[in-house]
Design a protein around this motif. Structure first.
Motif, PDB file in Angstrom:
ATOM      1  N   ARG A  68      28.899 127.207  36.896  1.00 28.63           N
ATOM      2  CA  ARG A  68      28.209 128.358  36.226  1.00 28.63           C
ATOM      3  C   ARG A  68      26.598 127.927  36.429  1.00 28.63           C
ATOM      4  O   ARG A  68      25.986 128.586  36.857  1.00 28.63           O
ATOM      5  N   THR A  69      26.332 126.606  36.469  1.00 30.48           N
ATOM      6  CA  THR A  69      25.150 125.916  36.542  1.00 30.48           C
ATOM      7  C   THR A  69      24.446 126.147  37.918  1.00 30.48           C
ATOM      8  O   THR A  69      23.364 126.607  38.298  1.00 30.48           O
ATOM      9  N   ALA A  70      25.334 125.793  38.999  1.00 27.59           N
ATOM     10  CA  ALA A  70      24.947 125.968  40.439  1.00 27.59           C
ATOM     11  C   ALA A  70      24.640 127.472  40.805  1.00 27.59           C
ATOM     12  O   ALA A  70      23.614 127.794  41.399  1.00 27.59           O
ATOM     13  N   ALA A  71      25.474 128.352  40.342  1.00 21.94           N
ATOM     14  CA  ALA A  71      25.512 129.682  40.531  1.00 21.94           C
ATOM     15  C   ALA A  71      24.213 130.287  39.835  1.00 21.94           C
ATOM     16  O   ALA A  71      23.412 130.937  40.469  1.00 21.94           O
ATOM     17  N   ALA A  72      23.689 129.962  38.751  1.00 16.30           N
ATOM     18  CA  ALA A  72      22.429 130.193  38.066  1.00 16.30           C
ATOM     19  C   ALA A  72      21.366 129.790  38.819  1.00 16.30           C
ATOM     20  O   ALA A  72      20.337 130.556  39.011  1.00 16.30           O
ATOM     21  N   ASN A 120      30.183 126.693  49.255  1.00  8.70           N
ATOM     22  CA  ASN A 120      30.381 125.449  48.046  1.00  8.70           C
ATOM     23  C   ASN A 120      31.477 125.845  47.232  1.00  8.70           C
ATOM     24  O   ASN A 120      31.546 124.840  46.391  1.00  8.70           O
ATOM     25  N   GLY A 121      32.343 126.680  47.430  1.00  8.79           N
ATOM     26  CA  GLY A 121      33.788 126.647  46.567  1.00  8.79           C
ATOM     27  C   GLY A 121      33.291 127.379  45.181  1.00  8.79           C
ATOM     28  O   GLY A 121      34.474 127.560  44.262  1.00  8.79           O
ATOM     29  N   VAL A 122      32.016 127.890  44.872  1.00  7.06           N
ATOM     30  CA  VAL A 122      32.023 128.539  43.575  1.00  7.06           C
ATOM     31  C   VAL A 122      32.408 130.013  43.497  1.00  7.06           C
ATOM     32  O   VAL A 122      32.084 130.530  44.469  1.00  7.06           O
ATOM     33  N   PRO A 123      33.463 130.300  42.642  1.00 11.37           N
ATOM     34  CA  PRO A 123      33.828 131.749  42.680  1.00 11.37           C
ATOM     35  C   PRO A 123      32.483 132.783  42.645  1.00 11.37           C
ATOM     36  O   PRO A 123      31.617 132.473  41.977  1.00 11.37           O
ATOM     37  N   VAL A 124      32.736 133.849  43.521  1.00 16.43           N
ATOM     38  CA  VAL A 124      31.882 134.659  43.554  1.00 16.43           C
ATOM     39  C   VAL A 124      31.456 135.612  42.234  1.00 16.43           C
ATOM     40  O   VAL A 124      30.386 136.068  42.026  1.00 16.43           O
ATOM     41  N   LYS A 125      32.389 135.563  41.266  1.00 20.05           N
ATOM     42  CA  LYS A 125      32.278 136.044  40.138  1.00 20.05           C
ATOM     43  C   LYS A 125      31.087 135.497  39.297  1.00 20.05           C
ATOM     44  O   LYS A 125      30.439 136.257  38.580  1.00 20.05           O
TER      45      LYS A 125
END
Length: 407
Positions: free
Chosen positions: A304-308, A324-329
């Protein structure tokens, strides 16, 4: 006619029989396809088949589930003379050795029948006595009819098609489909003297139905049909939408699970996945703007931190998600919290998600086109291996992100 006092009850499930049954079915599927047509009564019986290949016995073992435990008898002085042959027959087909008293014949068959039928298993008999060289049936000996009458058990004619091409007498393996066609049981009271005519009549009719045809997985057939119509595309859109809101499985898995059943429809499915994903991102972002966050299973605080951080630069930050493997949601939620404008978010999401979906779809479509002959027969095992591999990969991704600082 004697009573059934010498015939045992069917043995039920047995591990060795199940292992041989599964082994040979998969072998035949792998080398060209395998089908079984018809059904058989669940009781001890004499199974009579045409004979043109060493592959005939494995084909029959593959045709009957483990509880039937069909068993063939083999001459002890030939097939069981060498230790390696004895071990191979025991392990691969579970053959029962018989003494060829006075050169063989009916006495040896009775001995084997007592061992097999007495245990409640079914006896496999090839009345021709030897393999055909041209695939046509030779003269049928009457021993099987006599055994069925003496032991008071049904006789089941079975036609084996395709083994003469797969493994001809004196030849090498040539991959191709095999089909086992079960006839109608003939009750012992309907067998007259040593007359093989009823058996020959059924076998001739079964063989006349044509050559063996390639088999296919029911799962593959169902998904192929769905992908060929609106259901497959609607499923893609729904999957893409759900992933962008809460669903924890990536959109590429839809292509891998469903799309590869119809390689030519993978790219259209990728387009619908993208459309669904864009819609889901916009919905999740809108919910986040209003302070509502749908469940986000299998995510971490560091994700969540990376997405933000990525979405803090604007809508173009969503391109980071592709690698990067972080979910798009999580990117969608971060966009909503950051107040990212809707139109740029939709455009960049379509570009990033579309590029990823098309690239993965093209790769999967090419691989599926090459593997199509095997996939259409082994789709069930393929899905099992794919599911295990995906679960393992997802666990590694989550583990790596948990090790990263969340702030």
């Amino acid at each position: 006619m004697t009573s059934r006092r010498r015939v045992g009850l069917p043995p039920g499930f047995n591990l060795a029989g199940a292992a041989r049954h599964t082994l040979w079915r998969n072998v035949f599927h792998l080398v060209g396809g395998y089908k079984v047509r018809g059904s058989a009564p669940y009781e001890a019986m004499v199974i009579v088949a045409n004979h043109s290949s060493h592959a005939d016995t494995p084909a029959l073992i593959a045709a009957f589930p483990a509880p039937y435990k069909p068993v063939v008898v083999a001459a002890e002085d030939y097939w069981f003379e060498k230790r390696w042959m004895r071990l191979a027959l025991k392990v691969a087909i579970g053959a029962v050795p018989v003494h060829r008293k006075g050169g063989g014949g009916y006495a040896g068959l009775v001995e084997g029948a007592q061992a097999v039928l007495g245990a409640g298993s079914s006896l496999l008999v090839f009345p021709e006595g030897t393999r055909s060289t041209d695939g046509t049936m030779g003269e049928m000996r009457s021993g099987a009819v006599r055994i069925a009458r003496e032991f008071d058990v049904p006789l089941l004619p079975v036609a084996i098609v395709g083994t003469s091409d797969l493994l001809p007498k004196g030849g090498r393996v040539h991959p191709g489909p095999v089909e086992v066609r079960l006839g109608h049981p003939i009750q012992p009271e309907d067998l007259v003297d040593d007359d093989m005519a009823p058996v020959v009549h059924q076998l001739d009719a079964l063989l006349a139905e044509g050559p063996a045809t390639a088999s296919e997985s029911r799962t593959w057939r169902t998904l192929h049909r769905a992908m060929d119509g609106r259901a497959g595309m609607a499923g893609a859109a729904a999957w893409g939408f759900a992933e962008a809101v809460s669903w924890p499985v990536t959109m590429e898995m839809y292509l891998a699970l469903v799309g590869v059943a119809h390689p030519r429809r993978i790219l259209p499915a990728a387009a619908w996945l993208t459309a669904g994903s864009v819609a889901g991102v916009l919905v999740t972002a809108e919910l986040a703007r209003r302070g509502t966050h749908p469940p986000a299973p299998l995510t971490t605080a560091s994700m969540r931190t990376a997405a933000a951080e990525h979405m803090a630069v604007g809508a173009r930050g969503v391109w980071k998600q592709a690698v990067n493997g972080v979910p798009v949601k999580l990117y969608a939620a971060a966009a909503g919290e950051a107040g990212t404008p809707r139109l740029p978010l939709a455009v960049h999401t379509a570009g990033a998600r579309g590029a990823r979906a098309v690239a993965m779809g093209a790769a999967m479509g090419g691989a599926a086109a090459v593997a199509h002959p095997v996939l259409r027969r082994f789709y069930g095992p393929y899905l099992g291996v794919l599911g295990i591999g995906y679960a393992a990969g997802l666990a590694l991704v989550i583990r790596s992100w948990r090790r990263k600082p969340s702030s």
